[in-house]
Design a protein around this motif. Structure first.
Motif, PDB file in Angstrom:
ATOM      1  N   GLU A 162      63.074  44.134  17.828  1.00 12.12           N
ATOM      2  CA  GLU A 162      62.493  45.399  18.292  1.00 12.12           C
ATOM      3  C   GLU A 162      63.542  46.508  18.291  1.00 12.12           C
ATOM      4  N   GLN A 163      64.741  46.179  18.760  1.00 10.73           N
ATOM      5  CA  GLN A 163      65.808  47.177  18.779  1.00 10.73           C
ATOM      6  C   GLN A 163      66.166  47.627  17.362  1.00 10.73           C
ATOM      7  N   LEU A 164      65.998  46.717  16.411  1.00 10.52           N
ATOM      8  CA  LEU A 164      66.240  47.048  15.009  1.00 10.52           C
ATOM      9  C   LEU A 164      65.037  47.728  14.362  1.00 10.52           C
ATOM     10  N   ARG A 165      63.974  47.923  15.145  1.00 14.29           N
ATOM     11  CA  ARG A 165      62.734  48.535  14.654  1.00 14.29           C
ATOM     12  C   ARG A 165      62.101  47.714  13.541  1.00 14.29           C
ATOM     13  N   ARG A 166      62.233  46.411  13.678  1.00 11.10           N
ATOM     14  CA  ARG A 166      61.603  45.484  12.745  1.00 11.10           C
ATOM     15  C   ARG A 166      60.495  44.768  13.507  1.00 11.10           C
ATOM     16  N   SER A 167      59.405  45.491  13.732  1.00 10.74           N
ATOM     17  CA  SER A 167      58.366  45.022  14.644  1.00 10.74           C
ATOM     18  C   SER A 167      57.646  43.781  14.126  1.00 10.74           C
ATOM     19  N   ALA A 168      57.477  43.655  12.824  1.00 14.81           N
ATOM     20  CA  ALA A 168      56.780  42.474  12.285  1.00 14.81           C
ATOM     21  C   ALA A 168      57.550  41.201  12.625  1.00 14.81           C
ATOM     22  N   GLU A 169      58.886  41.233  12.425  1.00 18.46           N
ATOM     23  CA  GLU A 169      59.701  40.066  12.762  1.00 18.46           C
ATOM     24  C   GLU A 169      59.708  39.819  14.262  1.00 18.46           C
ATOM     25  N   ALA A 170      59.687  40.886  15.055  1.00 16.37           N
ATOM     26  CA  ALA A 170      59.656  40.730  16.509  1.00 16.37           C
ATOM     27  C   ALA A 170      58.371  40.035  16.941  1.00 16.37           C
ATOM     28  N   LEU A 171      57.237  40.470  16.400  1.00 12.97           N
ATOM     29  CA  LEU A 171      55.959  39.824  16.729  1.00 12.97           C
ATOM     30  C   LEU A 171      55.958  38.358  16.326  1.00 12.97           C
ATOM     31  N   ASP A 172      56.541  38.048  15.162  1.00 14.67           N
ATOM     32  CA  ASP A 172      56.627  36.656  14.718  1.00 14.67           C
ATOM     33  C   ASP A 172      57.428  35.822  15.719  1.00 14.67           C
ATOM     34  N   CYS A 173      58.536  36.393  16.215  1.00 13.56           N
ATOM     35  CA  CYS A 173      59.367  35.675  17.185  1.00 13.56           C
ATOM     36  C   CYS A 173      58.607  35.440  18.484  1.00 13.56           C
ATOM     37  N   TYR A 174      57.879  36.458  18.967  1.00 14.81           N
ATOM     38  CA  TYR A 174      57.108  36.291  20.199  1.00 14.81           C
ATOM     39  C   TYR A 174      56.000  35.260  20.025  1.00 14.81           C
ATOM     40  N   SER A 175      55.336  35.296  18.880  1.00 12.19           N
ATOM     41  CA  SER A 175      54.264  34.325  18.611  1.00 12.19           C
ATOM     42  C   SER A 175      54.832  32.908  18.558  1.00 12.19           C
ATOM     43  N   GLU A 176      55.982  32.767  17.881  1.00 17.62           N
ATOM     44  CA  GLU A 176      56.618  31.447  17.776  1.00 17.62           C
ATOM     45  C   GLU A 176      57.093  30.969  19.143  1.00 17.62           C
ATOM     46  N   ALA A 177      57.571  31.898  19.967  1.00 17.29           N
ATOM     47  CA  ALA A 177      58.020  31.541  21.314  1.00 17.29           C
ATOM     48  C   ALA A 177      56.862  30.990  22.134  1.00 17.29           C
ATOM     49  N   LEU A 178      55.683  31.584  22.011  1.00 19.29           N
ATOM     50  CA  LEU A 178      54.522  31.115  22.762  1.00 19.29           C
ATOM     51  C   LEU A 178      54.077  29.725  22.322  1.00 19.29           C
ATOM     52  N   ARG A 209      56.189  37.171  30.468  1.00 16.85           N
ATOM     53  CA  ARG A 209      56.922  38.307  29.891  1.00 16.85           C
ATOM     54  C   ARG A 209      56.840  38.316  28.372  1.00 16.85           C
ATOM     55  N   ILE A 210      56.736  37.137  27.754  1.00 13.62           N
ATOM     56  CA  ILE A 210      56.579  37.085  26.291  1.00 13.62           C
ATOM     57  C   ILE A 210      55.239  37.685  25.888  1.00 13.62           C
ATOM     58  N   ARG A 211      54.169  37.276  26.609  1.00 21.03           N
ATOM     59  CA  ARG A 211      52.836  37.800  26.274  1.00 21.03           C
ATOM     60  C   ARG A 211      52.771  39.307  26.528  1.00 21.03           C
ATOM     61  N   THR A 212      53.407  39.755  27.602  1.00 19.81           N
ATOM     62  CA  THR A 212      53.411  41.185  27.910  1.00 19.81           C
ATOM     63  C   THR A 212      54.105  41.971  26.810  1.00 19.81           C
ATOM     64  N   ARG A 213      55.262  41.473  26.366  1.00 20.92           N
ATOM     65  CA  ARG A 213      56.017  42.161  25.316  1.00 20.92           C
ATOM     66  C   ARG A 213      55.246  42.121  23.987  1.00 20.92           C
ATOM     67  N   TRP A 214      54.657  40.959  23.705  1.00 19.95           N
ATOM     68  CA  TRP A 214      53.888  40.798  22.462  1.00 19.95           C
ATOM     69  C   TRP A 214      52.720  41.768  22.435  1.00 19.95           C
ATOM     70  N   ALA A 215      52.001  41.863  23.551  1.00 23.31           N
ATOM     71  CA  ALA A 215      50.819  42.725  23.615  1.00 23.31           C
ATOM     72  C   ALA A 215      51.208  44.196  23.488  1.00 23.31           C
ATOM     73  N   ALA A 216      52.295  44.595  24.155  1.00 23.64           N
ATOM     74  CA  ALA A 216      52.728  45.988  24.107  1.00 23.64           C
ATOM     75  C   ALA A 216      53.152  46.385  22.687  1.00 23.64           C
ATOM     76  N   LEU A 217      53.864  45.487  22.030  1.00 24.60           N
ATOM     77  CA  LEU A 217      54.336  45.785  20.684  1.00 24.60           C
ATOM     78  C   LEU A 217      53.158  45.825  19.709  1.00 24.60           C
ATOM     79  N   ARG A 218      52.238  44.899  19.861  1.00 23.49           N
ATOM     80  CA  ARG A 218      51.067  44.868  18.967  1.00 23.49           C
ATOM     81  C   ARG A 218      50.244  46.149  19.133  1.00 23.49           C
TER      82      ARG A 218
END
Length: 295
Positions: free
Chosen positions: A252-268, A279-288
């Motif tokens: 997310e800090q790198l502004r690579r949102s697709a990879e960030a969403l993939d990481c959150y999904s994989e974490a879940l 907190r993972i679901r909250t971050r995932w939902a906000a970014l999506r």
């Protein structure tokens, strides 16, 4: 006549030794006079000029120091670049260029330094020293992305050649991250990470690797943090959920949102603890939601 020539060269060598001893003792003015005497005895000896340059640098006379490296190269004949020692001579002359460029940086002349470094690179491919000085020249010009590319190329060179400059390269990267606004993520760093090229595999247990990853993220070295998070996951897959979450934060800090969403999904998918899952679901939902609103 032969005796006179040999004696003259011997005097020059003795004077250089004397000058080196005086410089080490902190007697810079005396050392300078000794180097001048050595140059008067043999103006073609590059070591006399290099020694004089080091003393001038210590005295804060950076432009004059840079000029000494030109004189050092002037005494080297093109005949020295022929035969089995040609490669060593090219490396030596390239080093003289790099040292001149470094002196020009002290004189705050980055454009002149870059010209000299281009000349060095024509003699042989750039090494870590050349790349670090080039990167520092770009820092002076506030061309931070170009500087970062140089420092990551220098790190790649160090890892390929087991060079002792690696610590200095990391120091340059940390300082650049601070100066450039807190995040250092030049294109070459992304390329190295994605191709798994140029980095040594981080070693240690999960706790050590995770701590290093978090420290690197705080320091602004984002792609370095990512590879330590990867190593932490490999060291202990049972704690992958929380580590993948931190990878997502970095993306997310790198502004690579697709990879960030993939990481959150994989974490879940990796059975996070209840608190981590929230907190993972909250971050995932906000970014999506942010991504959907941007389209």
């Amino acid at each position: 006549m032969l005796y006179v020539t040999v004696k003259k060269l011997s005097d020059a060598a003795d004077l250089i030794t004397q000058a080196e001893d005086l410089a080490l003792a902190g007697k810079l003015d005396e050392a300078l006079r000794a180097y001048d005497a050595a140059i008067a005895a043999d103006c073609t000896d590059p070591l006399a000029w290099v020694g004089k340059a080091s003393v001038l640098k210590a005295k804060g006379m950076y432009t004059e120091s840079a000029e000494c490296f030109i004189a050092a190269r002037a005494g080297i004949s093109s005949e020295n670049f022929v035969g089995e020692d040609a490669e060593k001579m090219a490396a030596f002359v390239s080093m003289l260029h790099v040292l001149q460029a470094e002196a020009l940086l002290y004189a705050e002349k980055p454009n002149e330094a870059l010209v000299v470094l281009d000349e060095a690179d024509q003699l042989r491919p750039p090494d870590a020293a050349s790349l670090v000085v080039r990167g520092q020249a770009f820092v002076q010009k506030k061309a931070y992305e170009d500087a970062g590319n140089c420092f990551y190329r220098a790190e790649e060179w160090c890892n390929a050649n087991e060079d002792s400059m690696l610590t200095q390269v990391w120091f340059c990267k940390v300082n650049l991250a601070k100066e450039s606004g807190g995040i250092l993520a030049p294109p070459y760093a992304a390329e190295m990470y994605e191709k798994r090229r140029g980095f040594k595999q981080p070693k240690g247990d999960f706790t050590e690797l995770l701590e290093r990853a978090n420290n690197l993220r705080t320091a602004g070295l984002m792609y370095d943090a990512l590879r330590y998070y990867d190593a932490a996951i490999e060291a202990d897959p049972s704690q992958a959920a929380s580590t993948l979450f931190m990878k997502g934060v970095v993306f997310e800090q790198l502004r690579r949102s697709a990879e960030a969403l993939d990481c959150y999904s994989e974490a879940l998918k990796n059975n996070p603890e209840p608190g981590d899952e929230f907190r993972i679901r909250t971050r995932w939902a906000a970014l999506r939601a942010a991504r959907e609103n941007s389209f």
